[in-house]
Design an enzyme around this catalytic site. Structure first.
Site, PDB file in Angstrom:
ATOM      1  N   HIS A  33       0.929  -1.229   0.191  1.00  0.00           N
ATOM      2  CA  HIS A  33      -0.041  -0.138  -0.059  1.00  0.00           C
ATOM      3  C   HIS A  33       0.890   1.435  -0.086  1.00  0.00           C
ATOM      4  O   HIS A  33       0.414   2.270  -0.688  1.00  0.00           O
ATOM      5  CB  HIS A  33      -0.895   0.038   1.202  1.00  0.00           C
TER       6      HIS A  33
ATOM      7  N   HIS B 136       3.634  10.946   2.731  1.00  0.00           N
ATOM      8  CA  HIS B 136       3.042  11.701   2.080  1.00  0.00           C
ATOM      9  C   HIS B 136       3.986  12.932   1.884  1.00  0.00           C
ATOM     10  O   HIS B 136       4.204  13.496   0.838  1.00  0.00           O
ATOM     11  CB  HIS B 136       1.759  12.047   2.103  1.00  0.00           C
TER      12      HIS B 136
HETATM   13 ZN   LIG Z   1      -3.010   5.359   0.966  1.00  0.00          ZN
END
Ligand SMILES: [Zn+2]
Length: 265
Positions: free
Chosen positions: A196, A223
């Site tokens: 993932h 991120h």
């Molecule tokens: Zn994700």
């Protein structure tokens, strides 16, 4: 391109300069208009070889669906893919770029194809150290990465809900970690967690606006580091060059065979 149907079709381009805030998910913002949690659908586009698409939504957040990119891939396949006449642009890495932040690491190196490697070290008895490498060709993404779901722990859940996050979290849309295992087995892959992370990274790298020819390596990144790599790359034109399959001497192959576009209704 994202289009807010609830705001007179206001458009927010999926590009680095529109990256707004980045914590548990990646969000874009333009003139105060937010598009939140873009990484899974952008990952599905990259994984199916889509360069151009318009995503219309009537709210500020993309639906989480089952927590993976699989439902988006299925919708893309259902909509059909139209081959465009113009050659695809690639961003070919010429020099390496490495970013470090504590024990987090992300880098990109020259390479003749697009590959992504990720390592995680997650303090949970079921996860620990996991590594995975994906070559984005021959449908690998669809088989090995698209079905991998996002994950979270019961322990973090309350804190995140208090921050107004993950209000839609449910066992149907993520892997729920308990102290020693998972609450909603089975896993789709033994190493679904690191897969993932690769899904997320590919989605964040889509904000380059072009496919990469190079090797991306990440270790415990997230991120914020994914999008930092994107903006650092775009800022330094000596790190890469633009190329197309025609003029580049690469072994770039289509990521997925094109299906005929549906007849316009
Ligand atoms: Zn994700």
């Amino acid at each position: 391109m994202f289009r807010r149907a609830d705001l007179d079709g206001f458009e927010v381009e999926a590009v680095s300069r529109n990256v707004a805030r980045v914590s548990y998910a990646t969000s874009l913002m333009k003139k105060g208009v937010l598009i939140s949690t873009t990484e899974h659908i952008l990952s599905a586009f990259m994984g199916t070889g889509i360069d151009n698409a318009i995503v219309e939504l009537d709210n500020l957040e993309l639906p989480i669906l089952d927590g993976s990119a699989q439902p988006f891939v299925a919708l893309i396949q259902k909509a059909g893919i139209r081959k465009q006449r113009r050659a695809r642009n690639y961003l070919r890495i010429r020099r390496q770029l490495e970013l470090r932040e504590g024990d987090k690491f992300i880098a990109v190196y020259p390479g003749e194809s697009y590959s992504v490697s990720y390592s995680i070290n997650f303090p949970h008895p079921l996860i620990g150290k996991e590594s995975f490498t994906l070559e984005l060709e021959n449908g690998n993404y669809l088989r090995e990465v698209a079905p991998a779901r996002t994950f979270g722990s019961r322990e973090d859940e309350r804190a995140m809900r208090n921050m107004g996050l993950i209000r839609g979290a449910a066992p149907e849309n993520c892997i729920v970690l308990s102290k020693t295992g998972i609450e909603n087995p089975p896993l789709r892959f033994e190493d679904e967690f690191v897969r993932h992370k690769i899904l997320d990274l590919i989605g964040d790298l889509a904000l380059l606006g072009r496919q990469i020819l190079g090797k991306v390596v990440a270790d415990r990144a997230g991120h914020a580091m994914h999008t930092a790599l994107v903006s650092r790359l775009l800022r330094d034109r000596t790190l890469w060059e633009e190329t197309t399959v025609e003029d580049g001497n690469t072994r770039a192959t289509p990521i997925m065979a094109c299906s005929p576009a549906p007849n316009p209704a």
